[in-house]
Design a protein around this motif. Structure first.
Motif, PDB file in Angstrom:
ATOM      1  N   ALA A 100       0.820  -1.210   0.000  1.00  8.40           N
ATOM      2  CA  ALA A 100       0.000   0.000   0.000  1.00  8.40           C
ATOM      3  C   ALA A 100       0.852   1.258   0.000  1.00  8.40           C
ATOM      4  N   ARG A 101       0.439   2.209  -0.822  1.00  9.91           N
ATOM      5  CA  ARG A 101       1.122   3.499  -0.902  1.00  9.91           C
ATOM      6  C   ARG A 101       0.106   4.568  -1.265  1.00  9.91           C
ATOM      7  N   SER A 102       0.374   5.791  -0.866  1.00  8.03           N
ATOM      8  CA  SER A 102      -0.538   6.900  -1.125  1.00  8.03           C
ATOM      9  C   SER A 102      -0.051   7.714  -2.310  1.00  8.03           C
ATOM     10  N   ILE A 103      -0.982   8.123  -3.165  1.00 15.30           N
ATOM     11  CA  ILE A 103      -0.691   8.970  -4.317  1.00 15.30           C
ATOM     12  C   ILE A 103      -1.489  10.254  -4.149  1.00 15.30           C
ATOM     13  N   PRO A 104      -0.805  11.394  -3.981  1.00 10.24           N
ATOM     14  CA  PRO A 104      -1.514  12.663  -3.771  1.00 10.24           C
ATOM     15  C   PRO A 104      -2.529  12.938  -4.871  1.00 10.24           C
ATOM     16  N   GLY A 105      -3.722  13.319  -4.457  1.00 11.61           N
ATOM     17  CA  GLY A 105      -4.772  13.634  -5.408  1.00 11.61           C
ATOM     18  C   GLY A 105      -5.506  12.435  -5.952  1.00 11.61           C
ATOM     19  N   VAL A 106      -5.061  11.241  -5.610  1.00 11.66           N
ATOM     20  CA  VAL A 106      -5.667  10.010  -6.123  1.00 11.66           C
ATOM     21  C   VAL A 106      -6.238   9.177  -4.982  1.00 11.66           C
ATOM     22  N   GLY A 107      -5.384   8.792  -4.046  1.00 14.60           N
ATOM     23  CA  GLY A 107      -5.810   7.949  -2.937  1.00 14.60           C
ATOM     24  C   GLY A 107      -4.719   6.969  -2.564  1.00 14.60           C
ATOM     25  N   ARG A 108      -5.079   5.933  -1.862  1.00 19.26           N
ATOM     26  CA  ARG A 108      -4.137   4.912  -1.424  1.00 19.26           C
ATOM     27  C   ARG A 108      -4.408   3.641  -2.221  1.00 19.26           C
ATOM     28  N   ILE A 109      -3.340   3.031  -2.744  1.00 19.90           N
ATOM     29  CA  ILE A 109      -3.499   1.871  -3.615  1.00 19.90           C
ATOM     30  C   ILE A 109      -2.553   0.752  -3.195  1.00 19.90           C
ATOM     31  N   ALA A 110      -2.861  -0.456  -3.654  1.00 20.63           N
ATOM     32  CA  ALA A 110      -1.969  -1.605  -3.532  1.00 20.63           C
ATOM     33  C   ALA A 110      -2.286  -2.542  -4.690  1.00 20.63           C
ATOM     34  N   MET A 111      -1.264  -3.210  -5.231  1.00 22.89           N
ATOM     35  CA  MET A 111      -1.489  -4.199  -6.281  1.00 22.89           C
ATOM     36  C   MET A 111      -1.589  -5.577  -5.643  1.00 22.89           C
TER      37      MET A 111
END
Length: 259
Positions: A100-111
Motif C-alpha cells: 500500500a502506498r498513497s498517491i496525492p490527489g488520487v488515494g491509497r493503492i496496492a497491487m
C-alpha cells in the motif's frame, strides 16, 4: 464508507509503448487522452469518455519489466481501507505484489492478486470518489470477466472480500458454467462473469470496452496493428463482442451493436 466499495472504479493499461498504445485505443475505442503528471510512476495518461475519466495508461516500470511484467490491463477495486483490505486478502490466500502506498490527489493503492493469480489493484480514493461512465456508452467499461482455473473458489474469495453476490449461472456445455456476479447484493444488474478457461495462459481479468459498432471497431483494431482473437460473437441481450490483443500484446475486449 464509500458508495463504490466492492466495485471496479478505474482501469489501467501498463504497456511498453505508451504513445503507440494511446493512439491505438483513441482510434479503436474513441477515448480522449490527457496527461496527468501526478499519477503513479510519474508520466501518466488519463483516457476519458464524454469528459469523464475512465482509465489510465502508463509505461511498465523497468524494474517490473525485468521481473516479468508484460503489457496488461488491470482493474481497481474500491475499498474503504487499503491496508486492512490487503491484510484480509493475504489471510485468505491472495497475494500483495505492491504494498500500500498513497498517491496525492488520487488515494491509497496496492497491487494484489486472488488465490488463483488474477491481478488487480485495491484503491481507497481520496474524497468520495466518482464512478466511471455508466455502461452502454461509447468508451465505458461494460463488463468484467474473470478467466480462471477454479471459478467456484474464486467467487467465494471475491464474495468474502468484496461482498459480491451470485447472479445467473449460464451452462456452456463442455466448457462448464459461466457464472454472473453482482458487485453488491442490492445491485440489479450483473457486473460481469467468471469461468474456467484452460486455454488462457494464466488467470486474468478481461475488460469489455463499449464501442458504437463492433464491425467498424474490428476494422480499426486491424488497421491499428492489433489482432482479433475471437469474434465477433453475439451475446445475450443482443450485443456483439470481440476479444483481441493490442499491438503491444495486452489483451482487451470490445462490446457493441453489430454495425
Amino acid at each position: 464508507m464509500t458508495d463504490f466499495a466492492g466495485r471496479f472504479v478505474w482501469y489501467e493499461l501498463m504497456t511498453t509503448e505508451p504513445e503507440a498504445a494511446e493512439a491505438f485505443y483513441r482510434s479503436v475505442v474513441g477515448w480522449d487522452a490527457a496527461p496527468f503528471p501526478g499519477g503513479p510512476g510519474g508520466g501518466y495518461t488519463v483516457l476519458s469518455a464524454g469528459g469523464r475519466g475512465t482509465a489510465g495508461l502508463m509505461a511498465i516500470p523497468p524494474e517490473a519489466y525485468q521481473a516479468g511484467a508484460r503489457p496488461a490491463w488491470l482493474g481497481y477495486l474500491c475499498v474503504d481501507d487499503v491496508d486492512k483490505a490487503a491484510a484480509r486478502l493475504r489471510a485468505a490466500g491472495g497475494a500483495v505484489h505492491l504494498d500500500a502506498r498513497s498517491i496525492p490527489g488520487v488515494g491509497r493503492i496496492a497491487m494484489a492478486a486472488d488465490p488463483q493469480g488474477a491481478a488487480f489493484y485495491l484503491i481507497a480514493p481520496e474524497g468520495a470518489g466518482e464512478p466511471t461512465p455508466p455502461p452502454g456508452r461509447a468508451g465505458s467499461i461494460d463488463w468484467h470477466e474473470l478467466h480462471t482455473t477454479d471459478w467456484e473458489a474464486a467467487f467465494g474469495f471475491y464474495a468474502d472480500q468484496f461482498g459480491w453476490a451470485k447472479g445467473e449461472a449460464m451452462p456452456m456445455g463442455p466448457m462448464g458454467t459461466y457464472q454472473l456476479f453482482h458487485a453488491g447484493p442490492g445491485d440489479p444488474e450483473a457486473a460481469g462473469g467468471m469461468m474456467n478457461s484452460p486455454a488462457f495462459p494464466r488467470p486474468a481479468w478481461l475488460y469489455y470496452f463499449h464501442v458504437d459498432g463492433i464491425e467498424q471497431a474490428v476494422s480499426r483494431v486491424e488497421a491499428g496493428g492489433g489482432r482479433v482473437l475471437q469474434g465477433p460473437h453475439e451475446v445475450p441481450g443482443g450485443g456483439w463482442i470481440i476479444q483481441g490483443l493490442d499491438p503491444q500484446g495486452a489483451m482487451f475486449a470490445l462490446v457493441g451493436p453489430r454495425r
